[in-house]
Design an enzyme around this catalytic site. Structure first.
Site, PDB file in Angstrom:
ATOM      1  N   GLU A 206      -4.587   0.849  11.754  1.00 57.07           N
ATOM      2  CA  GLU A 206      -5.659   0.362  12.640  1.00 57.07           C
ATOM      3  C   GLU A 206      -5.569   0.876  14.084  1.00 57.07           C
ATOM      4  O   GLU A 206      -5.653   0.098  15.039  1.00 57.07           O
ATOM      5  CB  GLU A 206      -5.694  -1.167  12.632  1.00 57.07           C
ATOM      6  CG  GLU A 206      -5.872  -1.741  11.236  1.00 57.07           C
ATOM      7  CD  GLU A 206      -5.916  -3.276  11.198  1.00 57.07           C
ATOM      8  OE1 GLU A 206      -5.653  -3.905  12.234  1.00 57.07           O
ATOM      9  OE2 GLU A 206      -6.219  -3.818  10.125  1.00 57.07           O
ATOM     10  N   GLU A 321      -6.426  -2.087   0.503  1.00 57.64           N
ATOM     11  CA  GLU A 321      -6.435  -3.551   0.701  1.00 57.64           C
ATOM     12  C   GLU A 321      -7.734  -4.163   0.174  1.00 57.64           C
ATOM     13  O   GLU A 321      -8.352  -4.997   0.834  1.00 57.64           O
ATOM     14  CB  GLU A 321      -6.271  -3.879   2.196  1.00 57.64           C
ATOM     15  CG  GLU A 321      -5.042  -3.264   2.819  1.00 57.64           C
ATOM     16  CD  GLU A 321      -4.786  -3.686   4.266  1.00 57.64           C
ATOM     17  OE1 GLU A 321      -5.435  -4.631   4.745  1.00 57.64           O
ATOM     18  OE2 GLU A 321      -3.923  -3.055   4.901  1.00 57.64           O
TER      19      GLU A 321
HETATM   20  C1  XIL Z   1      -3.020  -9.979   6.816  1.00 56.05           C
HETATM   21  C2  XIL Z   1      -2.332 -10.892   5.838  1.00 56.05           C
HETATM   22  O1  XIL Z   1      -3.036 -10.863   4.617  1.00 56.05           O
HETATM   23  C3  XIL Z   1      -2.286 -12.291   6.385  1.00 56.05           C
HETATM   24  O2  XIL Z   1      -1.486 -13.125   5.548  1.00 56.05           O
HETATM   25  C4  XIL Z   1      -1.680 -12.284   7.789  1.00 56.05           C
HETATM   26  O3  XIL Z   1      -1.786 -13.569   8.329  1.00 56.05           O
HETATM   27  C5  XIL Z   1      -2.385 -11.292   8.677  1.00 56.05           C
HETATM   28  O4  XIL Z   1      -2.388 -10.015   8.073  1.00 56.05           O
HETATM   29  N1  XIL Z   1      -5.312  -5.517   7.592  1.00 56.05           N
HETATM   30  C6  XIL Z   1      -3.998  -5.283   7.316  1.00 56.05           C
HETATM   31  C7  XIL Z   1      -3.191  -6.359   6.726  1.00 56.05           C
HETATM   32  O5  XIL Z   1      -3.542  -4.139   7.438  1.00 56.05           O
HETATM   33  O6  XIL Z   1      -1.835  -6.280   7.106  1.00 56.05           O
HETATM   34  C8  XIL Z   1      -3.726  -7.706   7.042  1.00 56.05           C
HETATM   35  O7  XIL Z   1      -2.971  -8.661   6.323  1.00 56.05           O
HETATM   36  C9  XIL Z   1      -5.193  -7.802   6.704  1.00 56.05           C
HETATM   37  C10 XIL Z   1      -5.979  -6.796   7.501  1.00 56.05           C
END
Ligand code: XIL
Length: 416
Positions: A206, A321
């Site tokens: 990101e 994701e």
């Molecule tokens: C999220 C997790 O799913 C949550 O449990 C945590 O509180 C915050 O992070 N993008 C990403 C992930 O790269 O690491 C994130 O995961 C969701 C968005």
């Protein structure tokens, strides 16, 4: 396993009157799907229509009813051998930890070939103090993966979230910051390079914002501690350090909304272009499309086009994701659903199928870094933290498969 339903009751002028409770039961099953409903509807229409003269021809009932519609014993086995089908898993102290939940283990072992740690391999967890690394939780997860013949995708070496306080408060000049960052990467990537289980890493997560303030058609680099203290060169330095520490790992740049925002995708493609055309090329092997998406956004044409543009880089493309929100808008505001209806389940099934099919069509086999869903079951979903009425994943609150699982499977096989 669903029980057989008896089908021997005849004699009504409209079959629906005898069947409707069976039908309703059926629709309430997790395996209910549109094709089944269509079959039932046609049966009802055929039976009820045209019978107006009073004499009725009994319609033979299928006995037993068609087999369960969700028929996916092992999701990952439907993909070509070379392609992983992964899942993000809770671990460490999470009350849903995979290592403490036999229900979740059953799902993971049957359906997925790769694990991503949802949280415990982020900087705050692995590097809690400047001279302290904490590998126990991650090692336990990696050992579990190894015991089940799964691989692990490392997530994530550099991010602006989930940083330990000491990193946020670090002071020093550009050289000191670069050394701090590369040491962090080197120790972690070397630790996991030792086994063969962690096969890839999100090196930077990101790095781009959602806006293009200077109007150059590319979204801007985010003002993170890394960018502000090292400059834009931190990205290349991070990839070089990761490659030196684990030369065998596939190294990814990972971001959200790149399937739905052309300016953000362009920023990522521009970064890759700079890496590839550097006099001393920067080692990067893949682009991760997070794909936290909804039923309608982004449109499927834009998703396909985005995959195709990314494929042109020659890099691997990973859906890293995936989850499909059914009740949350783009700014994370809950919509109006208060229950997960069958109609929504079918829409979600179709959407999973479409996304997976788009990936299979657009990304050549050699470039497939795999598809990972962001969580095992709905109660694990990060989306639940801002909307209790959200059901984005492949398994439900009781860890039962949803039509979405069938959708994913059909996307892999082309519906065969
Ligand atoms: C999220 C997790 O799913 C949550 O449990 C945590 O509180 C915050 O992070 N993008 C990403 C992930 O790269 O690491 C994130 O995961 C969701 C968005």
């Amino acid at each position: 396993m669903r029980q057989k339903q008896g089908g021997g009751q005849h004699g009504s002028s409209c079959i629906y009157s005898k069947w409707h409770s069976t039908i309703l039961n059926r629709i309430n099953q997790p395996g209910f799907s549109a094709p089944f409903l269509m079959a039932v509807v046609s049966l009802v229409i055929c039976s009820c229509a045209g019978g107006g003269g009073g004499t009725t021809t009994p319609v033979p009932l299928p006995d037993p009813l068609p087999p369960p519609v969700i028929n996916v014993p092992n999701l990952y086995l439907l993909a070509p051998m070379s392609m992983t089908v992964g899942v993000a898993v809770p671990a460490g102290r999470s009350k849903m930890s995979l290592l403490k939940s036999t229900g979740r283990q059953t799902i993971v072992n049957h359906h997925f070939s790769q694990l991503t740690a949802e949280n415990i391999m982020k900087p705050r967890h692995l590097h809690p103090a400047e001279s302290t690394f904490f590998f126990d939780d991650a090692d336990a997860l990696v050992d579990y993966a190894a015991s089940q013949d799964k691989t692990v995708h490392g997530h994530t070496l550099i991010w602006h979230n989930r940083l330990p306080n000491w990193m946020n408060n670090f002071t020093g000049n550009e050289v000191a910051w670069t050394t701090m960052m590369t040491d962090h990467i080197t120790v972690i990537a070397s630790h996991f390079a030792a086994g063969d289980i962690v096969v890839s890493w999100d090196v930077v997560n990101e790095a781009f914002t959602d806006t293009d303030n200077d109007g150059d058609g590319l979204n801007d680099l985010r003002n993170t501690i890394w960018h502000d203290n090292i400059g834009a060169g931190y990205l290349a330095a991070a990839f070089r350090a990761a490659n030196a520490a684990d030369p065998n790992a596939d190294l990814y740049y990972n971001d959200y909304n790149i399937a739905g925002s052309r300016a953000k995708l362009n920023a990522v493609l521009d970064l890759v272009d700079q890496f590839q055309n550097d006099p001393s090329p920067v080692p990067i092997h893949g682009i991760g499309f997070q794909m936290h998406i909804s039923l309608t956004w982004p449109g499927i044409d834009q998703i396909r086009e985005s995959f195709a543009l990314a494929v042109d880089t020659g890099l691997k493309i990973k859906i890293s994701e995936l989850d499909i929100a059914v009740n949350t808008d783009r700014s994370r505001k809950p919509l109006s659903l208060t229950e997960f209806t069958d109609a929504v389940a079918v829409q979600q099934q179709k959407r999973y199928e479409m996304i997976v099919a788009a990936y299979m069509d657009e990304v050549p086999e050699a470039q497939r870094g795999g598809i990972t869903v962001w969580g095992i079951a709905d109660p694990d979903s990060s989306k639940r933290s801002y909307n209790a009425f959200e059901w984005p994943l492949l398994f439900d609150d009781d860890l039962i498969s949803k039509p979405a699982l069938q959708g994913f499977a059909d996307g892999l096989t082309g519906g065969r």
